[in-house]
Design an enzyme around this catalytic site. Sequence first.
Site, mmCIF file in Angstrom:
data_model
loop_
_atom_site.group_PDB
_atom_site.id
_atom_site.type_symbol
_atom_site.label_atom_id
_atom_site.label_comp_id
_atom_site.label_asym_id
_atom_site.label_seq_id
_atom_site.Cartn_x
_atom_site.Cartn_y
_atom_site.Cartn_z
ATOM 1 N N LYS A 47 -9.238 -50.120 0.924
ATOM 2 C CA LYS A 47 -7.886 -50.048 1.470
ATOM 3 C C LYS A 47 -7.436 -51.468 1.750
ATOM 4 O O LYS A 47 -7.770 -52.056 2.777
ATOM 5 C CB LYS A 47 -7.866 -49.212 2.748
ATOM 6 C CG LYS A 47 -6.484 -49.120 3.323
ATOM 7 C CD LYS A 47 -6.464 -48.289 4.568
ATOM 8 C CE LYS A 47 -5.044 -48.080 5.029
ATOM 9 N NZ LYS A 47 -4.257 -49.301 5.072
ATOM 10 N N GLU A 102 -1.388 -52.566 -4.299
ATOM 11 C CA GLU A 102 -1.197 -53.296 -3.046
ATOM 12 C C GLU A 102 -1.373 -54.782 -3.339
ATOM 13 O O GLU A 102 -2.377 -55.184 -3.936
ATOM 14 C CB GLU A 102 -2.232 -52.798 -2.023
ATOM 15 C CG GLU A 102 -2.091 -53.366 -0.647
ATOM 16 C CD GLU A 102 -1.232 -52.508 0.300
ATOM 17 O OE1 GLU A 102 -0.577 -51.541 -0.140
ATOM 18 O OE2 GLU A 102 -1.222 -52.840 1.493
ATOM 19 N N LYS A 142 -7.218 -41.902 4.991
ATOM 20 C CA LYS A 142 -7.664 -43.261 5.298
ATOM 21 C C LYS A 142 -8.819 -43.228 6.283
ATOM 22 O O LYS A 142 -8.842 -42.405 7.196
ATOM 23 C CB LYS A 142 -6.552 -44.160 5.848
ATOM 24 C CG LYS A 142 -5.314 -43.486 6.263
ATOM 25 C CD LYS A 142 -4.207 -44.449 6.640
ATOM 26 C CE LYS A 142 -3.135 -43.635 7.334
ATOM 27 N NZ LYS A 142 -1.840 -44.187 7.405
ATOM 28 N N ARG A 178 2.945 -37.155 2.550
ATOM 29 C CA ARG A 178 1.723 -37.528 3.253
ATOM 30 C C ARG A 178 0.874 -36.274 3.313
ATOM 31 O O ARG A 178 1.282 -35.274 3.873
ATOM 32 C CB ARG A 178 2.068 -38.005 4.665
ATOM 33 C CG ARG A 178 0.914 -38.627 5.398
ATOM 34 C CD ARG A 178 1.298 -38.981 6.812
ATOM 35 N NE ARG A 178 2.329 -40.009 6.895
ATOM 36 C CZ ARG A 178 2.108 -41.305 6.704
ATOM 37 N NH1 ARG A 178 0.914 -41.735 6.419
ATOM 38 N NH2 ARG A 178 3.090 -42.173 6.805
ATOM 39 N N PHE A 230 -4.135 -49.344 -8.068
ATOM 40 C CA PHE A 230 -4.988 -48.176 -7.894
ATOM 41 C C PHE A 230 -4.479 -46.930 -8.605
ATOM 42 O O PHE A 230 -5.196 -45.945 -8.705
ATOM 43 C CB PHE A 230 -5.269 -47.881 -6.415
ATOM 44 C CG PHE A 230 -4.061 -47.881 -5.511
ATOM 45 C CD1 PHE A 230 -3.201 -46.815 -5.481
ATOM 46 C CD2 PHE A 230 -3.816 -48.972 -4.693
ATOM 47 C CE1 PHE A 230 -2.102 -46.810 -4.640
ATOM 48 C CE2 PHE A 230 -2.711 -48.988 -3.842
ATOM 49 C CZ PHE A 230 -1.852 -47.897 -3.821
ATOM 50 N N ARG A 279 2.548 -52.743 -0.225
ATOM 51 C CA ARG A 279 2.555 -51.745 -1.301
ATOM 52 C C ARG A 279 3.568 -52.173 -2.345
ATOM 53 O O ARG A 279 4.712 -52.503 -2.007
ATOM 54 C CB ARG A 279 2.954 -50.390 -0.705
ATOM 55 C CG ARG A 279 2.951 -49.208 -1.664
ATOM 56 C CD ARG A 279 1.592 -48.591 -1.696
ATOM 57 N NE ARG A 279 1.500 -47.401 -2.519
ATOM 58 C CZ ARG A 279 1.352 -46.159 -2.022
ATOM 59 N NH1 ARG A 279 1.362 -45.957 -0.720
ATOM 60 N NH2 ARG A 279 1.213 -45.141 -2.837
#
Length: 592
Positions: free
Chosen positions: A252, A302, A425, A419, A342, A257
Amino acid sequence: MLFKALVEHFEKLEATTSRLAMIDILVHLFSETPPNLMDKVVYLTLGEVYPSYVGLEVGLADKLVLRAVVLATGIPDLKVEQEYKALGDSGLVAEKLLSTKRKATLFSQPLTVEKVYITLEKMCRISGEGAQDTKIKLFAGLLTDSTPKEAKYLSRIVSGRLRLGVAEMTILDALAVAYGGSRELRDTIERAYNITSDIGLIAKTLAEGGIDAVKNIKIAIGRPIKPQLAERLSSLDEILEKLNGRCIAEYKYDGLRIQAHIADGAVILFSRRQENITEQFPDIVEALKKCVVANEAILDGEAVPVDPNTGELLPFQVVAQRRRKYDIERYAEEIPVTLFLFDILYLDGEDLTVKPYLERKKLLESVIKETDRVKLAQYIVSGNPEEIERFFHKSIEEGTEGLICKSILPNSIYEAGKRGWQWIKWKRSYRSEMTDTVDLVAVGAFAGRGKRAGTYGALLMAAYNSDKDRFETVCKLGSGFTDEDLAKLPEMFKPYLINHKHPRVESSIEADYWFVPVIVAEVIGDEITLSPMHTCGFEAIRPKSGLAIRFPRLVRFREDKSAEDATTTTEIIEMYRMQLKTIEETTPTDTA
Ligand code: ATP
């Protein structure tokens, strides 16, 4: 369609705070709107002219709105300003003054939505010399034709302050009710919105072609897709349970982003909120042009600042500064960013959001040739908690925030704008601080690049293991050097340069240069973390792990100290334990 009809609905919307009442008013408005104007009516209701990703706004400051009022009414400046002081809202000023006086025109005509919209479009697009005056004149023209109420809302639209309290989600609800009302319709409409970020397009398509036309709306290059977001859980067991026992555990990265749209060598970058940020990252744009083997692609990733000398990740704040700096080109050279990709959402005409994650990963890997500036995010596919935990600590040590564990089930599609439990996470629930400096011995170095070519880019630093009489590596030190420090490094280390690792040095990292361990530097870092790469305190805390100093910076060289006076491995282990203790005292639910 008369603008008056739209304004009447604005008035009703403004008078209510009830979401249900708003939906009713919007449904009525849509029933009165010709299908070909639906997009414009929706944008205007939101106080906009284009979808926000286009980045064009009228942006007329209050002062300029007042100047247009002066032009349209012939009322002196001073009087208009007085009214503004009293009312504090250029919309109310326009409404009040237009009801008392307006310039007589022979050809005053009722305003239509079309006329208003075309004029606002022109105002958005004018740039260069004299743009402001032209904008004011165009706006004064609209005011001349408008009723006091229309003037109020027009002024609020052009100054970016319409604020009827209507959210985009309320518009989607109203569209679903207006065109059939079922839950399924609502989901289809929302998905179309999430893959296009253009609510006007959805409204118009629905009005003109019905729900089947909306189902056919496709992902397109240049239209940002709303990013998928992650839920959070604090223990790995819970995470694995949610993900059916096996997942992709992915670094992460702590950055920005970025969604990259690539078509025939042209690149557009969008932020998490769908702003066009292409100009802020010329380095990433150039890198993407070279490393994507496809005609068209939409990539998710990211962007993280990296230390050009150590290749290590830097704290995110460094990239945030880039937004504020004018000299982007120079900044791009001094603190380059790397885009860690990713996901891939679209490839040469094919919508990949409907494919499972593992399949998207394979496609992503097949079209990216990694460079320093564009890399693939690191991940493992695993269902083994110990393995994932080790990977978690490795990721922290390398400067990330932890892991995102992602579903690899057959239904692991890309859920744009959602979401959900597909992505979870696993962050550290604490951030500890290293309060004291340490004295470390330089045992090796890495060749400098760019501005540091010809000198060392970073030093490999070690703590002293007094029991074994060995120097054990604990960080790469590339920050905190002045230009002077840098220039003198090769001279300073020349007497100690050797062509192999010194026998008293324990290192699993290969340096470009090796030194006799003599020179000591005082170093401060953010914290001490577990590390599979460094040998300091190896296996003292955890199997297959040593300790590392995260984000180390040089304080000064300590010519007064000998290598054996350096901070010992035992002290570093003790510091790590102290850190953990402080964390336990402050955060009882800590997981890592
Ligand atoms: P969110 O973006 O979920 O609203 P947030 O802005 O507070 O929350 P975090 O909670 O820190 O951010 O985590 C989510 C963000 O992590 C993503 O939006 C993305 O920018 C970033 N990120 C970094 N690495 C990855 C990755 N491998 N996969 C997905 N997102 C990642």
